[in-house]
Design a protein around this motif. Structure first.
Motif, PDB file in Angstrom:
ATOM      1  N   UNK A  82       0.834  -1.205   0.000  1.00 10.47           N
ATOM      2  CA  UNK A  82       0.000   0.000   0.000  1.00 10.47           C
ATOM      3  C   UNK A  82       0.869   1.255   0.000  1.00 10.47           C
ATOM      4  N   UNK A  83       1.934   1.239   0.805  1.00  5.40           N
ATOM      5  CA  UNK A  83       2.801   2.416   0.864  1.00  5.40           C
ATOM      6  C   UNK A  83       3.581   2.594  -0.437  1.00  5.40           C
ATOM      7  N   UNK A  84       3.797   1.487  -1.135  1.00  7.81           N
ATOM      8  CA  UNK A  84       4.435   1.596  -2.462  1.00  7.81           C
ATOM      9  C   UNK A  84       3.461   2.146  -3.493  1.00  7.81           C
ATOM     10  N   UNK A  85       2.180   1.918  -3.272  1.00  2.00           N
ATOM     11  CA  UNK A  85       1.164   2.328  -4.236  1.00  2.00           C
ATOM     12  C   UNK A  85       0.648   1.184  -5.086  1.00  2.00           C
ATOM     13  N   UNK A  86       1.177  -0.026  -4.902  1.00  2.00           N
ATOM     14  CA  UNK A  86       0.735  -1.171  -5.717  1.00  2.00           C
ATOM     15  C   UNK A  86      -0.641  -1.663  -5.287  1.00  2.00           C
ATOM     16  N   UNK A  87      -1.511  -1.980  -6.229  1.00  2.00           N
ATOM     17  CA  UNK A  87      -2.799  -2.586  -5.868  1.00  2.00           C
ATOM     18  C   UNK A  87      -2.573  -4.002  -5.351  1.00  2.00           C
ATOM     19  N   UNK A  88      -3.399  -4.419  -4.398  1.00  2.00           N
ATOM     20  CA  UNK A  88      -3.261  -5.742  -3.782  1.00  2.00           C
ATOM     21  C   UNK A  88      -4.623  -6.434  -3.772  1.00  2.00           C
ATOM     22  N   UNK A  89      -4.619  -7.693  -4.157  1.00  2.00           N
ATOM     23  CA  UNK A  89      -5.800  -8.538  -4.022  1.00  2.00           C
ATOM     24  C   UNK A  89      -5.457  -9.654  -3.038  1.00  2.00           C
ATOM     25  N   UNK A  90      -6.201  -9.717  -1.925  1.00  2.00           N
ATOM     26  CA  UNK A  90      -5.976 -10.756  -0.925  1.00  2.00           C
ATOM     27  C   UNK A  90      -7.115 -11.777  -1.041  1.00  2.00           C
ATOM     28  N   UNK A  91      -6.763 -13.015  -1.348  1.00  2.00           N
ATOM     29  CA  UNK A  91      -7.773 -14.067  -1.482  1.00  2.00           C
ATOM     30  C   UNK A  91      -7.938 -14.828  -0.181  1.00  2.00           C
ATOM     31  N   UNK A  92      -9.175 -14.927   0.297  1.00  2.00           N
ATOM     32  CA  UNK A  92      -9.471 -15.702   1.510  1.00  2.00           C
ATOM     33  C   UNK A  92     -10.448 -16.820   1.155  1.00  2.00           C
ATOM     34  N   UNK A  93     -10.557 -17.795   2.043  1.00  2.00           N
ATOM     35  CA  UNK A  93     -11.380 -18.974   1.735  1.00  2.00           C
ATOM     36  C   UNK A  93     -12.781 -18.899   2.313  1.00  2.00           C
ATOM     37  N   UNK A  94     -13.086 -17.862   3.105  1.00  2.00           N
ATOM     38  CA  UNK A  94     -14.419 -17.777   3.705  1.00  2.00           C
ATOM     39  C   UNK A  94     -14.767 -16.334   4.029  1.00  2.00           C
ATOM     40  N   UNK A  95     -16.047 -16.097   4.236  1.00  2.00           N
ATOM     41  CA  UNK A  95     -16.524 -14.783   4.676  1.00  2.00           C
ATOM     42  C   UNK A  95     -15.886 -14.434   6.017  1.00  2.00           C
ATOM     43  N   UNK A  96     -15.814 -15.421   6.884  1.00  2.00           N
ATOM     44  CA  UNK A  96     -15.255 -15.236   8.217  1.00  2.00           C
ATOM     45  C   UNK A  96     -13.821 -14.730   8.150  1.00  2.00           C
ATOM     46  N   UNK A 106      -0.921 -10.289  -5.697  1.00  2.00           N
ATOM     47  CA  UNK A 106      -1.967 -11.183  -5.186  1.00  2.00           C
ATOM     48  C   UNK A 106      -1.422 -11.972  -4.006  1.00  2.00           C
ATOM     49  N   UNK A 107      -2.199 -11.990  -2.922  1.00  2.00           N
ATOM     50  CA  UNK A 107      -1.807 -12.756  -1.732  1.00  2.00           C
ATOM     51  C   UNK A 107      -2.870 -13.833  -1.489  1.00  2.00           C
ATOM     52  N   UNK A 108      -2.445 -15.075  -1.493  1.00  2.00           N
ATOM     53  CA  UNK A 108      -3.344 -16.171  -1.119  1.00  2.00           C
ATOM     54  C   UNK A 108      -3.120 -16.517   0.335  1.00  2.00           C
ATOM     55  N   UNK A 109      -4.183 -16.609   1.117  1.00  2.00           N
ATOM     56  CA  UNK A 109      -4.036 -16.814   2.556  1.00  2.00           C
ATOM     57  C   UNK A 109      -4.226 -18.272   2.975  1.00  2.00           C
ATOM     58  N   UNK A 110      -4.422 -19.147   2.004  1.00  2.00           N
ATOM     59  CA  UNK A 110      -4.533 -20.578   2.316  1.00  2.00           C
ATOM     60  C   UNK A 110      -4.471 -21.363   1.018  1.00  2.00           C
ATOM     61  N   UNK A 111      -3.908 -22.547   1.075  1.00  2.00           N
ATOM     62  CA  UNK A 111      -3.962 -23.437  -0.082  1.00  2.00           C
ATOM     63  C   UNK A 111      -5.348 -24.066  -0.149  1.00  2.00           C
ATOM     64  N   UNK A 112      -5.859 -24.208  -1.360  1.00  2.00           N
ATOM     65  CA  UNK A 112      -7.144 -24.863  -1.544  1.00  2.00           C
ATOM     66  C   UNK A 112      -6.939 -26.370  -1.727  1.00  2.00           C
ATOM     67  N   UNK A 113      -8.036 -27.070  -1.856  1.00  2.00           N
ATOM     68  CA  UNK A 113      -7.958 -28.523  -2.007  1.00  2.00           C
ATOM     69  C   UNK A 113      -7.520 -28.926  -3.406  1.00  2.00           C
ATOM     70  N   UNK A 114      -7.339 -27.934  -4.279  1.00  2.00           N
ATOM     71  CA  UNK A 114      -6.890 -28.202  -5.640  1.00  2.00           C
ATOM     72  C   UNK A 114      -5.931 -27.107  -6.079  1.00  2.00           C
TER      73      UNK A 114
END
Length: 1057
Positions: free
Chosen positions: A494-508, A706-714
């Protein structure tokens, strides 16, 4: 033990001190010092690196990896297939200059020419190159988009009935126009299937401009459409729909009571399908059958009681759980406590069954979590699709699970329902003679596509090289450490100015991270299944590529809309128009308010519109004010948004000169629509300039991260998230951060203690991440094991469903014959049923290998009379077993028989109902069918048995014809009654058969303990069930019709089911 280097203090550290952490690079063998503090890009936390000669090793490894990839590409079958497709590309390119010279009318007339050539005997292959060239030129003129060469290859792959794997941003939507147009020329209909209504509508409007320009009709199927509208849209040359609407329309058509209720193209509703995100539809959704439910039973009151009992039971004492397959097992203590609480002696008592309700309540307690598997909205538990992150309002869990969840949440229980129709997506799409698909991630599942659908996967090369950097996976011993690292990485970007997409596996999880970022005052957008976010999906994704944009999303951002660096100018222009116009068109405010939306908008650069755009916006706002107040019109918020959307859509199909002319023509009536369109076109130009400049700046910074916060089952689902970065040759980077406490590791009981022990040997800090080849390989091997497990489940489901698939096809084909056939065919079905019922009675009581004295003639006669009720009682009531036997023996000794006027000696003669050539011909055909079938065993009395079948069949059919003739009703009414009875009895028994087959599929697994193959057992018993079902259907149909026509006024209950 080595000492840890001093903590780095970079100048960009935040004011609130972060946890001081270290990153550990782990390789095999583990090397000793020196430590190196290198990384792909600067980090705000220190790293502990166990590696020798890091820079040299990394460089050498990259060069070897690049060389290996080139060699693999050259030697792969895919390389040579794509190379062969370039011959078609050359042909299309050679025609381009010729096609460009055609006028609009001449170009659209090509469709008529192609169809004429097809009628004259040419094939689609003969016109493929020219058709593709025509579509390419039409897209250039109507959309301003010219198909790249690789997109021509993609279109050819689809036309050949294969799956085209194309990376994100490579224009799959545009590619579909090529194959859709070519196959629509046959006039048999093409279905373009997407994963939701939004994409179907977008593609029908957007790509539909190309098809309509070329003279093809384009249809759209959406949720809530009336049957008449659906029927009209399915009749179009190309129909856009989503997979669930298509499946439910097929099932509803096979529950229709008359042919007017059908909406699809019967008798051939399926011709060619292009399935967008085909891996999601056929693999991810493959485990969830589409169900249509019927009347409910009365067990709803048991669910809340069972939920209370489940609260009393303690995991590990009263029951055990198996996370991998979502199963629970009660212990002896649990059974005793549950029986005591429910005041029952046996949970499995058939007269007072509680076991199923208690087990479901425990499953709801352990496996179905709010804001993960479902959300509660308006007093209902709505399922969240774990793979797409979207709410599925139509879907309900079966076998009482959904009711158990409702009871757990204290919601109103919707009672259990009976399945009346079901089909899986695999079975549905197997009905297409030609099936193709497109996705960004299918190669890892190619074996499954080949094995189950006989559809190969072809990797289509990218138009520009992919320069995205996929950084090594980082593993954490605890979830707390992972989320803190995610927060720090987001803050640094964010401080660099780069857009970030964080992927999560649930609403929670998405909301947990959102709260964490709010604590640190990091502005961001959230996209998940909650209504306040989901309604803004398109707007949030449109902003996700802008400078400083931080987006936290569930898998909703994994598919569909591209994330464009610098922002999506079309969406941003529409947003500006809505902000100016909507306040004047409606007094209703949007209910969904986003807490941090205003905060998020502040950090995004303001889009400056030019003076011309400002003037047009002011004019549009003034006109909206006059229309809204001056004419006393008022709209809801959604209606006002629709007005703006329609106006924006108008600007796509008309240029500025045409819009200005339209505005002048409507000047006396406040031309709001054309005025909004003109303002939009002007603002769009400003937005395009702004987005281009901002996009160039974002590219210089490194593109989307892009940041993935968990590995999926595939791996495929992870690759979808990675694919959001680096579209169309843009720079970008991805990083996956996983915790050894993540659900996947818990679910599959994977051994992660080795990693925890490794960290503890070096430091006591559980929040230190480890990364490196060994970690990546270990994690990927765990993921591959999960993939194999779920592949096994899907394979088993498909094999089991293939049994039901054959049965379903037979029943649905029969149903459509009854429904769409003429009156004569309907009568023939009734006659066939009657003969089949007679045959079953005869074979059940007579053996051609034995003398008639050993036949059970009294039972045979009794069953026959029972079928016809009082219609057959009178003629046969006085017939004794001895008389029947004497007649059969006399028949056996006869030397010749007049088959056209045949009856058993000394037994009642059938009514003279076979008058006329048609009925005599029908009777003769039945006799030939009896003689030629292999139902009768070869024996001394085979002919006698066949003649008995003929006599009883003739008597039953003739009596039926006689009684309907005496009824005095006209032929149309009689056939309508026959059709109704045929359909209702078939539906009734098919519904019961589905319930029995579902129970059987659960029951046969137990037989594996007896060393029997569950699948073979399912096939054998399923076949037996199906034969019994058809037999019961025929018998009830015959009994009902004979009863009805014997006393029509007493049989009205026939039509109540």
């Amino acid at each position: 033990m080595a000492t840890v280097p001093a903590l780095l203090n970079p100048p960009f550290l935040p004011s609130k001190p972060p946890n001081q952490q270290t990153a550990l690079y782990y390789t095999k063998p583990i090397l000793t010092l020196p430590f190196s503090l290198t990384h792909s890009f600067p980090r705000l936390h220190r790293r502990l690196v166990i590696r020798s000669s890091t820079a040299i090793n990394v460089s050498l490894k990259e060069n070897l990896g690049s060389l290996k990839k080139r060699v693999t590409d050259f030697t792969s079958l895919n390389y040579w297939i794509v190379k062969d497709y370039y011959r078609l590309v050359e042909s299309v390119n050679a025609l381009e200059s010729k096609i460009q010279k055609l006028s609009d009318d001449q170009l659209s007339a090509k469709t008529v020419e192609f169809r004429r050539r097809l009628r004259q005997g040419e094939t689609l292959a003969d016109i493929q190159a020219e058709a593709f060239a025509v579509v390419r030129e039409a897209a250039t003129r109507k959309l301003g988009m010219r198909h790249f060469d690789v997109q021509i290859i993609g279109g050819a792959v689809l036309h050949d009935g294969s799956i085209a794997e194309m990376k994100t941003g490579e224009g799959k939507t545009l590619v579909s126009t090529l194959a859709a147009y070519l196959n629509a020329l046959t006039g048999e209909g093409v279905h373009v299937v997407t994963v939701n209504d939004y994409l179907a509508q977008r593609d029908a409007e957007w790509m539909g401009r190309v098809h309509r320009f070329l003279g093809l009709s384009v249809g759209l199927i959406q949720k809530g459409m009336a049957s008449k509208e659906r029927r009209s849209n399915y009749r179009c040359d190309i129909t856009y729909t989503n997979n669930s609407e298509l499946g439910f329309d097929y099932l509803r058509d096979n529950l229709a009571g008359n042919s007017e209720q059908l909406v699809m193209r019967w008798p051939k509703p399926f011709h060619f399908a292009i399935v967008d995100e085909v891996d999601s539809v056929l693999i991810d959704e493959g485990r969830n059958p589409l169900l249509i439910s019927g009347e409910a039973n009365k067990d709803a009151a048991r669910y809340p009681v069972a939920a209370k009992v489940a609260e009393l039971l303690i995991r590990g004492i009263h029951y055990s759980v198996e996370l991998k397959d979502n199963s629970v097992e009660l212990t002896e203590e649990g059974i005793l406590l549950a029986e005591m609480a429910l005041e029952t002696k046996d949970l499995w008592d058939e007269n007072d069954p509680w076991a199923r309700f208690v087990m479901n309540a425990l499953k709801a307690k352990e496996f179905y979590r709010r804001d993960v598997q479902y959300i509660v909205r308006n007093g209902k538990a709505l399922i969240i699709n774990e793979l797409t992150g979207r709410v599925e309002e139509k879907r309900r869990w079966s076998e009482g699970i959904h009711q158990a969840v409702e009871a757990k949440e204290g919601l109103k229980i919707q009672a259990d329902s009976v399945v009346v129709a079901q089909i899986t997506y695999q079975s549905l799409f197997k009905l297409y003679p030609k099936l193709s698909g497109m996705t960004g991630t299918a190669k890892t599942e190619e074996k499954e596509f080949l094995k189950m659908f006989q559809v190969p996967v072809i990797e289509v090369p990218t138009n520009l090289p992919n320069i995205r950097k996929d950084l090594p996976i980082q593993a954490f011993a605890s979830a707390r450490g992972k989320w803190e690292y995610v927060r720090q990485e987001v803050e640094y970007m964010f401080k660099q100015g780069r857009p970030v997409l964080v992927g999560t596996t649930s609403v929670e999880n998405s909301e947990y991270l959102s709260d964490l970022l709010k604590e640190w005052r990091i502005p961001h957008n959230v996209l998940n299944a909650r209504p306040k976010y989901a309604t803004r999906e398109a707007e949030i994704v449109a902003q996700a590529g802008r400078k400083h944009a931080i987006t936290i999303s569930t898998n909703m951002a994994g598919r569909g809309t591209d994330i464009i660096l610098g922002g999506n100018p079309k969406m941003l222009a529409k947003e500006i128009i809505e902000n100016r116009v909507l306040p004047f068109l409606t007094q209703e405010a949007l209910n969904a308010e986003i807490d941090h939306e205003i905060f998020s908008q502040k950090v995004l650069s303001e889009i400056k519109v030019g003076s011309i755009s400002s003037a047009l916006l002011a004019k549009t706002a003034l006109m909206a004010k006059y229309v809204g107040k001056g004419e006393g019109k008022s709209w809801t918020y959604q209606e006002a948004k629709l007005i703006v959307s329609d106006s924006v859509e108008m600007s796509h199909s008309m240029d500025a000169k045409e819009l200005q002319q339209l505005a002048n023509e409507q000047s006396e009536m406040y031309p709001l629509g054309p005025t909004i369109s003109l303002a939009y076109l002007s603002v769009l130009k400003d937005c395009e300039v702004h987005c281009f400049n901002e996009g160039s700046e974002v590219k210089r910074l490194g593109g989307l991260h892009v940041i993935g916060t968990s590995l999926h089952e595939s791996r495929r689902i992870d690759n979808q998230l990675r694919g959001r970065a680096g579209r169309q040759g843009d720079p970008g980077s991805t990083r996956f951060m996983v915790s050894l406490q993540d659900e996947m590791f818990q679910k599959f009981n994977f051994d992660t203690e080795w990693a925890v022990r490794l960290i503890s040997k070096i430091t006591n800090d559980e929040t230190i991440p480890i990364e490196g080849d060994a970690i990546v390989n270990q994690l990927l091997s765990l993921q591959i094991n999960a993939e194999k497990y779920f592949f096994g489940i899907r394979k088993s489901l498909v094999e089991f469903d293939e049994v039901l698939e054959v049965q379903r096809k037979h029943v649905y084909d029969l149903r459509q014959l009854i429904l769409t056939g003429d009156n004569e065919s309907c009568s023939q079905h009734v006659f066939q049923y009657m003969q089949a019922v007679v045959d079953e009675i005869v074979f059940g009581n007579a053996d051609p290998l034995k003398h008639p004295r050993s036949w059970n003639l009294s039972k045979l006669l009794k069953e026959f009379i029972t079928i016809g009720g009082k219609l057959l009682h009178e003629p046969f009531v006085g017939i004794s077993e001895e008389a029947f036997l004497k007649s059969l023996l006399q028949l056996h000794e006869s030397s010749s028989i007049n088959i056209s006027n045949f009856h058993l000696p000394n037994l009642p003669k059938p009514p003279n109902a076979f008058r006329g050539i048609r009925r005599k011909s029908s009777s003769l055909k039945r006799w030939l069918a009896i003689c030629s079938d292999d139902l009768t065993k070869n024996g001394s009395y085979r002919t006698t048995t066949n003649l008995l079948r003929k006599y009883l069949g003739d008597f039953l059919i003739a009596s039926y014809l006689d009684v309907i003739l005496e009824s005095g009703y006209d032929d149309a009414y009689i056939k309508e009654i026959e059709r109704t009875v045929l359909l209702k009895t078939l539906d009734y028994f098919w519904r019961d058969h589905l319930v029995n087959m579902n129970r059987l599929s659960s029951a046969v697994n137990v037989r594996s303990f007896g060393h029997r193959n569950p699948l073979e057992e399912y096939k054998i018993d399923g076949c037996r069930f199906f034969i019994s079902m058809l037999s019961a259907t025929r018998r009830l149909t015959v009994e009902t019709l004979l009863q009805y026509w014997s006393s029509p006024t007493e049989s009205q209950e026939l039509f109540v089911s």
